[in-house]
Each structure stands twice: as structure tokens, then as C-alpha cells.
Design a protein around this motif. Structure first.
Motif, PDB file in Angstrom:
ATOM      1  N   UNK A   1      33.738  40.740 -53.259  1.00  0.00           N
ATOM      2  CA  UNK A   1      34.793  40.294 -52.357  1.00  0.00           C
ATOM      3  C   UNK A   1      34.204  39.518 -51.182  1.00  0.00           C
ATOM      4  N   UNK A   2      33.089  40.004 -50.658  1.00  0.00           N
ATOM      5  CA  UNK A   2      32.457  39.313 -49.525  1.00  0.00           C
ATOM      6  C   UNK A   2      32.053  37.886 -49.899  1.00  0.00           C
ATOM      7  N   UNK A   3      31.493  37.734 -51.099  1.00  0.00           N
ATOM      8  CA  UNK A   3      31.075  36.411 -51.539  1.00  0.00           C
ATOM      9  C   UNK A   3      32.282  35.485 -51.701  1.00  0.00           C
ATOM     10  N   UNK A   4      33.357  35.993 -52.292  1.00  0.00           N
ATOM     11  CA  UNK A   4      34.577  35.189 -52.456  1.00  0.00           C
ATOM     12  C   UNK A   4      35.157  34.794 -51.096  1.00  0.00           C
ATOM     13  N   UNK A   5      35.198  35.747 -50.170  1.00  0.00           N
ATOM     14  CA  UNK A   5      35.727  35.469 -48.830  1.00  0.00           C
ATOM     15  C   UNK A   5      34.854  34.443 -48.112  1.00  0.00           C
ATOM     16  N   UNK A   6      33.548  34.551 -48.298  1.00  0.00           N
ATOM     17  CA  UNK A   6      32.628  33.593 -47.680  1.00  0.00           C
ATOM     18  C   UNK A   6      32.832  32.186 -48.259  1.00  0.00           C
ATOM     19  N   UNK A   7      32.986  32.108 -49.561  1.00  0.00           N
ATOM     20  CA  UNK A   7      33.225  30.809 -50.204  1.00  0.00           C
ATOM     21  C   UNK A   7      34.576  30.239 -49.777  1.00  0.00           C
ATOM     22  N   UNK A   8      35.561  31.107 -49.623  1.00  0.00           N
ATOM     23  CA  UNK A   8      36.880  30.657 -49.152  1.00  0.00           C
ATOM     24  C   UNK A   8      36.772  30.085 -47.744  1.00  0.00           C
ATOM     25  N   UNK A   9      35.978  30.731 -46.899  1.00  0.00           N
ATOM     26  CA  UNK A   9      35.772  30.224 -45.531  1.00  0.00           C
ATOM     27  C   UNK A   9      35.103  28.851 -45.567  1.00  0.00           C
ATOM     28  N   UNK A  10      34.140  28.671 -46.459  1.00  0.00           N
ATOM     29  CA  UNK A  10      33.487  27.369 -46.604  1.00  0.00           C
ATOM     30  C   UNK A  10      34.487  26.318 -47.079  1.00  0.00           C
ATOM     31  N   UNK A  11      35.341  26.689 -48.014  1.00  0.00           N
ATOM     32  CA  UNK A  11      36.366  25.758 -48.516  1.00  0.00           C
ATOM     33  C   UNK A  11      37.328  25.380 -47.393  1.00  0.00           C
ATOM     34  N   UNK A  12      37.693  26.345 -46.569  1.00  0.00           N
ATOM     35  CA  UNK A  12      38.590  26.064 -45.440  1.00  0.00           C
ATOM     36  C   UNK A  12      37.908  25.092 -44.472  1.00  0.00           C
ATOM     37  N   UNK A  13      36.648  25.336 -44.203  1.00  0.00           N
ATOM     38  CA  UNK A  13      35.914  24.470 -43.286  1.00  0.00           C
ATOM     39  C   UNK A  13      35.825  23.050 -43.840  1.00  0.00           C
ATOM     40  N   UNK A  14      35.722  22.922 -45.153  1.00  0.00           N
ATOM     41  CA  UNK A  14      35.658  21.612 -45.802  1.00  0.00           C
ATOM     42  C   UNK A  14      37.053  21.026 -46.042  1.00  0.00           C
ATOM     43  N   UNK A  15      38.066  21.736 -45.558  1.00  0.00           N
ATOM     44  CA  UNK A  15      39.467  21.319 -45.712  1.00  0.00           C
ATOM     45  C   UNK A  15      39.916  21.259 -47.176  1.00  0.00           C
ATOM     46  N   UNK A  16      39.272  22.051 -48.012  1.00  0.00           N
ATOM     47  CA  UNK A  16      39.672  22.173 -49.412  1.00  0.00           C
ATOM     48  C   UNK A  16      40.564  23.414 -49.516  1.00  0.00           C
ATOM     49  N   UNK A  17      41.787  23.280 -49.001  1.00  0.00           N
ATOM     50  CA  UNK A  17      42.699  24.413 -48.910  1.00  0.00           C
ATOM     51  C   UNK A  17      43.148  24.943 -50.267  1.00  0.00           C
ATOM     52  N   UNK A  18      43.371  24.088 -51.282  1.00  0.00           N
ATOM     53  CA  UNK A  18      43.724  24.648 -52.604  1.00  0.00           C
ATOM     54  C   UNK A  18      42.623  25.563 -53.157  1.00  0.00           C
ATOM     55  N   UNK A  19      41.364  25.179 -52.982  1.00  0.00           N
ATOM     56  CA  UNK A  19      40.268  26.026 -53.435  1.00  0.00           C
ATOM     57  C   UNK A  19      40.235  27.325 -52.634  1.00  0.00           C
ATOM     58  N   UNK A  20      40.459  27.220 -51.335  1.00  0.00           N
ATOM     59  CA  UNK A  20      40.475  28.411 -50.491  1.00  0.00           C
ATOM     60  C   UNK A  20      41.558  29.386 -50.963  1.00  0.00           C
ATOM     61  N   UNK A  21      42.739  28.857 -51.278  1.00  0.00           N
ATOM     62  CA  UNK A  21      43.824  29.716 -51.772  1.00  0.00           C
ATOM     63  C   UNK A  21      43.411  30.376 -53.084  1.00  0.00           C
ATOM     64  N   UNK A  22      42.825  29.604 -53.977  1.00  0.00           N
ATOM     65  CA  UNK A  22      42.404  30.152 -55.274  1.00  0.00           C
ATOM     66  C   UNK A  22      41.390  31.285 -55.089  1.00  0.00           C
ATOM     67  N   UNK A  23      40.421  31.075 -54.220  1.00  0.00           N
ATOM     68  CA  UNK A  23      39.418  32.111 -53.965  1.00  0.00           C
ATOM     69  C   UNK A  23      40.038  33.339 -53.299  1.00  0.00           C
ATOM     70  N   UNK A  24      40.937  33.099 -52.367  1.00  0.00           N
ATOM     71  CA  UNK A  24      41.579  34.214 -51.666  1.00  0.00           C
ATOM     72  C   UNK A  24      42.586  34.938 -52.561  1.00  0.00           C
ATOM     73  N   UNK A  25      43.133  34.240 -53.558  1.00  0.00           N
ATOM     74  CA  UNK A  25      43.954  34.929 -54.570  1.00  0.00           C
ATOM     75  C   UNK A  25      43.128  36.033 -55.217  1.00  0.00           C
ATOM     76  N   UNK A  26      41.902  35.698 -55.566  1.00  0.00           N
ATOM     77  CA  UNK A  26      41.010  36.674 -56.209  1.00  0.00           C
ATOM     78  C   UNK A  26      40.654  37.809 -55.259  1.00  0.00           C
ATOM     79  N   UNK A  27      40.461  37.456 -53.999  1.00  0.00           N
ATOM     80  CA  UNK A  27      40.157  38.488 -52.997  1.00  0.00           C
ATOM     81  C   UNK A  27      41.309  39.490 -52.895  1.00  0.00           C
TER      82      UNK A  27
END
Length: 162
Positions: A1-27
Motif C-alpha cells: 500500500x505504501x508503494x502504491x500511495x507513493x507512486x500515486x503521489x508521484x503521479x499527482x505531482x506529474x499531473x497524471x491524475x488518471x494514473x493517480x486515481x487508478x493507483x489509489x483505487x488499488x490502495x
């Protein structure tokens, strides 16, 4: 979960919000009781301009953690965007009650409160001068107000329009 949340934060920072949602869905599937996962996904949905999903996730966040002041503030912002000032004010007040040091929340409350709660139209000093207060130490005391068309512009204007 920590790794997914960290990757989601990176996606948010890169403004890749669809990827962030996908990762946070898994979280949220792996840790459905983790309020912060729902809150972060709500932020991603908000940035994707999906208000309905953001609202649903914020409500889930607050069900899991009613003291999540950032979720209350985010909820207030969504209500403001929808021009629902009463709900926005209530949410800002919950955020402030939970964490009083949020200065911007206090400023938002001060801006919204007069529109939602009403303005104090009876500023007693102005009333005494405009209406003509007679007797007593205070308007709540034993004195009385004397309303005259000559001293109260509101009364005078209503009489002149007849």
C-alpha cells in the motif's frame, strides 16, 4: 500500500491524475479502512473535475475519520464551487472546530457567515442614532426605540413611496 500511495503521489505531482486515481483505487481496495487513501483519491478526482466522485470519497473519508480537517476543508471548497454556501460554511466550521489553526478556513468562515447566517442589521450605536433610542442604559435595558419617519431613513423612504 505504501508503494502504491507513493507512486500515486508521484503521479499527482506529474499531473497524471488518471494514473493517480487508478493507483489509489488499488490502495482503497487493499486498505478500505485507511481514510487518507480515500482523501487522496478525492483530491485526484477533484483535479479531474469529477466532483461527484470527489464528494463520495470525501464522505467516505469523514465516515472513517470524522476529525479529518483537510477533508472537511476540501468538502467546503466543493460546496463553494457548487454555490452551496450553507453547506460550505458548515464544512468550514467543522474543519475549524477540528483544527483551529487553519487560518484560511477562518477567513473563509468570516467571508461566508454574513451571507449564510445573515448580517447584523441592528448595530446598536447606529440604531440609536438613526432610529432614536430613548432611555435605559442599553437597547436590551428598560428603554425603548422611537421610530420616526424623520429619524429613520427606512421608514421615511417607505412612507414617501406610498
Amino acid at each position: 500500500v505504501d508503494l502504491l500511495a507513493s507512486r500515486a503521489a508521484e503521479a499527482m505531482q506529474a499531473k497524471d491524475y488518471p494514473l493517480a486515481v487508478e493507483l489509489l483505487d488499488r490502495v482503497t481496495v487493499l486498505e478500505p479502512g485507511w481514510a487518507e487513501g480515500w482523501s487522496r483519491r478525492a483530491t485526484a478526482f477533484f483535479l479531474l473535475e469529477d466532483q461527484a466522485s470527489a464528494l463520495a470519497d470525501l464522505h467516505r473519508t469523514l465516515t472513517l475519520e470524522p476529525r479529518h480537517f483537510e477533508a472537511w476543508a476540501a468538502l467546503a471548497h466543493i460546496y463553494m464551487a457548487a454555490d452551496d454556501k450553507a453547506r460550505a460554511l458548515a464544512a468550514f466550521r467543522r474543519a475549524e472546530a477540528t483544527y483551529p489553526r487553519m487560518g484560511k478556513v477562518h477567513e473563509a468562515i468570516e467571508r461566508l457567515a454574513p451571507d449564510v447566517d445573515g448580517r447584523d442589521l441592528w448595530n446598536y450605536t447606529a440604531v440609536q442614532e438613526t432610529v432614536g433610542y430613548v432611555g435605559g442604559n442599553s437597547p436590551a435595558g428598560s428603554g425603548s426605540f422611537v421610530v420616526s419617519p424623520f429619524t429613520c431613513p427606512l421608514v421615511a423612504s417607505s412612507r414617501s413611496s406610498r
